[in-house]
Motif scaffolding. Structure first.
Motif, PDB file in Angstrom:
ATOM      1  N   LEU A  53      64.431  35.830  36.784  1.00 10.33           N
ATOM      2  CA  LEU A  53      64.084  36.503  35.538  1.00 10.33           C
ATOM      3  C   LEU A  53      64.080  38.016  35.729  1.00 10.33           C
ATOM      4  N   GLN A  54      63.521  38.489  36.853  1.00 11.14           N
ATOM      5  CA  GLN A  54      63.486  39.927  37.076  1.00 11.14           C
ATOM      6  C   GLN A  54      64.894  40.495  37.224  1.00 11.14           C
ATOM      7  N   ILE A 106      44.862  62.896  29.094  1.00 10.31           N
ATOM      8  CA  ILE A 106      46.271  62.852  29.480  1.00 10.31           C
ATOM      9  C   ILE A 106      46.558  61.440  29.970  1.00 10.31           C
ATOM     10  N   VAL A 107      47.487  60.755  29.322  1.00  8.36           N
ATOM     11  CA  VAL A 107      47.828  59.382  29.696  1.00  8.36           C
ATOM     12  C   VAL A 107      49.124  59.390  30.491  1.00  8.36           C
ATOM     13  N   VAL A 108      49.073  58.823  31.691  1.00 11.87           N
ATOM     14  CA  VAL A 108      50.264  58.630  32.513  1.00 11.87           C
ATOM     15  C   VAL A 108      50.641  57.156  32.407  1.00 11.87           C
ATOM     16  N   GLY A 109      51.810  56.876  31.869  1.00 13.04           N
ATOM     17  CA  GLY A 109      52.177  55.479  31.653  1.00 13.04           C
ATOM     18  C   GLY A 109      53.673  55.275  31.678  1.00 13.04           C
ATOM     19  N   ASN A 110      54.076  54.046  31.366  1.00 15.14           N
ATOM     20  CA  ASN A 110      55.503  53.738  31.300  1.00 15.14           C
ATOM     21  C   ASN A 110      55.737  52.641  30.283  1.00 15.14           C
ATOM     22  N   TRP A 111      56.980  52.459  29.924  1.00 17.09           N
ATOM     23  CA  TRP A 111      57.352  51.415  28.973  1.00 17.09           C
ATOM     24  C   TRP A 111      57.726  50.117  29.668  1.00 17.09           C
ATOM     25  N   ILE A 112      58.042  50.197  30.945  1.00 14.55           N
ATOM     26  CA  ILE A 112      58.599  49.053  31.664  1.00 14.55           C
ATOM     27  C   ILE A 112      57.550  48.497  32.621  1.00 14.55           C
ATOM     28  N   VAL A 113      57.530  47.185  32.822  1.00 20.65           N
ATOM     29  CA  VAL A 113      56.570  46.592  33.729  1.00 20.65           C
ATOM     30  C   VAL A 113      56.971  46.879  35.174  1.00 20.65           C
ATOM     31  N   GLY A 114      55.988  46.795  36.051  1.00 20.47           N
ATOM     32  CA  GLY A 114      56.266  47.006  37.470  1.00 20.47           C
ATOM     33  C   GLY A 114      56.012  48.433  37.879  1.00 20.47           C
ATOM     34  N   GLY A 115      56.145  48.682  39.170  1.00 20.78           N
ATOM     35  CA  GLY A 115      55.794  49.978  39.734  1.00 20.78           C
ATOM     36  C   GLY A 115      56.849  51.030  39.497  1.00 20.78           C
ATOM     37  N   ALA A 116      56.671  51.828  38.449  1.00 22.32           N
ATOM     38  CA  ALA A 116      57.624  52.898  38.164  1.00 22.32           C
ATOM     39  C   ALA A 116      57.221  54.215  38.823  1.00 22.32           C
ATOM     40  N   ALA A 128      54.815  46.837  44.100  1.00 20.88           N
ATOM     41  CA  ALA A 128      55.693  46.164  43.156  1.00 20.88           C
ATOM     42  C   ALA A 128      57.132  46.175  43.655  1.00 20.88           C
ATOM     43  N   ARG A 129      57.503  47.265  44.374  1.00 23.95           N
ATOM     44  CA  ARG A 129      58.869  47.389  44.883  1.00 23.95           C
ATOM     45  C   ARG A 129      58.809  47.842  46.335  1.00 23.95           C
ATOM     46  N   PRO A 130      58.470  46.946  47.254  1.00 23.63           N
ATOM     47  CA  PRO A 130      58.257  47.344  48.649  1.00 23.63           C
ATOM     48  C   PRO A 130      59.509  47.834  49.356  1.00 23.63           C
ATOM     49  N   LEU A 190      54.683  42.202  50.790  1.00 24.58           N
ATOM     50  CA  LEU A 190      53.533  41.453  50.305  1.00 24.58           C
ATOM     51  C   LEU A 190      53.514  41.515  48.785  1.00 24.58           C
ATOM     52  N   PRO A 191      52.848  40.586  48.131  1.00 25.49           N
ATOM     53  CA  PRO A 191      52.717  40.687  46.673  1.00 25.49           C
ATOM     54  C   PRO A 191      52.018  41.983  46.279  1.00 25.49           C
ATOM     55  N   ASP A 192      52.373  42.511  45.121  1.00 19.99           N
ATOM     56  CA  ASP A 192      51.735  43.730  44.635  1.00 19.99           C
ATOM     57  C   ASP A 192      50.227  43.516  44.551  1.00 19.99           C
ATOM     58  N   HIS A 193      49.462  44.480  45.048  1.00 20.31           N
ATOM     59  CA  HIS A 193      47.993  44.442  45.084  1.00 20.31           C
ATOM     60  C   HIS A 193      47.462  43.354  46.026  1.00 20.31           C
ATOM     61  N   ALA A 194      48.288  42.881  46.944  1.00 22.28           N
ATOM     62  CA  ALA A 194      47.853  41.810  47.843  1.00 22.28           C
ATOM     63  C   ALA A 194      46.666  42.259  48.692  1.00 22.28           C
ATOM     64  N   ARG A 195      45.746  41.355  48.920  1.00 19.40           N
ATOM     65  CA  ARG A 195      44.630  41.629  49.814  1.00 19.40           C
ATOM     66  C   ARG A 195      45.072  41.423  51.263  1.00 19.40           C
TER      67      ARG A 195
END
Length: 351
Positions: A14-15, A61-71, A260-262, A281-286
């Protein structure tokens, strides 16, 4: 015989289709249309006054993006905070606090951990040395932060672009090389909201070698700044490049990245001539339990992962924290200054 590669999962497929389209993405289009309709209903509720944007006593001030994942929102947030510091503005940060254990609003304190705040907010708190509050309700987090730190001049929201109740005096919109992907909304595409024309109070940053949309913006540069032993990093000591380059030729190194994008991290390490086994590792993995064997020769970690690993939890394996320099592009500081002059006209002084 070489080992066979693992079969791509449905999520992997899907990605991949989020970038260029495909049959799975096309099959999910009805859900995307439903999502678009829900967004339109929400926008209508705000226009009719059924829901409203809240008011806060300081600009946001908002820092954001339109797309999911680590931009690249977190390094961009750190760059904005540094510019605010240089200009003598006292800033605080609000964030959702993704991946934390606690519920509700939490204001960072001296003993806060990644389980209290989330890895990225704790990293921002440690790197920028600014007050931080987290919570799913960003407005409630902002009010709690302002109540705890009454001297703040401005708030920066790490993410929150789609949190419409949160007021914003300026938006810093971040893209990476994916741009708008296949241009479709979730779940058929990667977009969290429909694309929009350039806005007046907006700065665009491309965390990519070249612009990936038609929006005018600034090209950021990412580069490794160096390495520092884990215990020294926790003690506040800076990384340096000679320490990282000294690891060239060392056998048995592992590089772990819960991003998100190692692959970006691994590519930068390889570009410096380091030999290592990549361990995504998965994003935010412990890091509990530790994702490397007890006999590893050494481990290279990102700062986002290091905030989840106090030195006493690292075991006997040498661990180095590899830090990143993020430069948001020529002209970014001047563009941000122009907006700060608009927001703080009575106190602005020219260099």
């Amino acid at each position: 015989m070489s080992p066979s590669l693992p079969r791509p999962t449905l999520a992997d497929r899907l990605q991949a289709e989020w970038l260029q389209g495909g049959p799975l993405s096309a099959a999910l289009l009805p859900l995307s249309w439903l999502y678009r309709a829900l967004l339109a209903l929400r926008a209508l509720a705000y226009r009719l006054g059924l829901w409203r944007v809240e008011r806060l006593p300081v600009p946001v001030i908002v820092v954001g993006n339109w797309i999911v994942g680590g931009a690249g929102k977190t390094p961009t947030t750190l760059a904005v905070l540094e510019q605010l510091r240089v200009r003598g503005l006292r800033a605080g940060v609000v964030s959702r606090g993704y991946g934390r254990d606690a519920a509700g609003v939490c204001v960072a304190g001296p003993t806060s951990t990644a389980r209290d705040l989330g890895d990225e907010p704790l990293l921002i708190h440690r790197r920028a040395r600014v007050p931080v509050a987290v919570g799913r309700d960003r407005v409630a987090a902002a009010r709690a932060l302002l109540a705890a730190h009454r001297d703040l001049d401005v708030l920066v929201s790490d993410d929150g672009l789609q949190h419409w109740r949160l007021p914003r005096a300026l938006t810093v919109l971040v893209f990476d090389e994916r741009g708008l992907g296949n241009g479709r909304l979730l779940p058929a595409g990667p977009l969290r909201q429909p694309s929009q024309p350039p806005a007046t109070h907006q700065i665009v940053v491309y965390n990519a070698p070249r612009p990936s949309t038609d929006l005018p913006g600034f090209l950021a540069e990412r580069r490794l700044a160096g390495a520092v032993p884990l215990a020294d990093w926790w003690a506040g000591r800076a990384a340096d490049m000679p320490a990282l380059l000294a690891l060239r030729g060392q056998p048995g190194l592992l590089a772990c990245a819960g991003l998100a994008r190692p692959q970006r991290f691994f590519d930068m390490l390889a570009g410096l001539g380091l030999d290592f086994e990549p361990r995504p590792l998965p994003d935010h993995a412990r890091l509990d339990p530790l994702p490397w064997p007890d006999n590893a020769a050494g481990v290279l970690l990102t700062e986002k992962d290091a905030v989840k690993l106090p030195p006493q939890g690292a075991g006997a394996v040498p661990v180095w924290v590899v830090t990143l320099d993020f430069l948001p592009g020529a002209g970014f500081a001047a563009a941000l200054d122009a907006h700060l002059q608009r927001l703080f006209p009575s106190r602005w002084t020219h260099d």
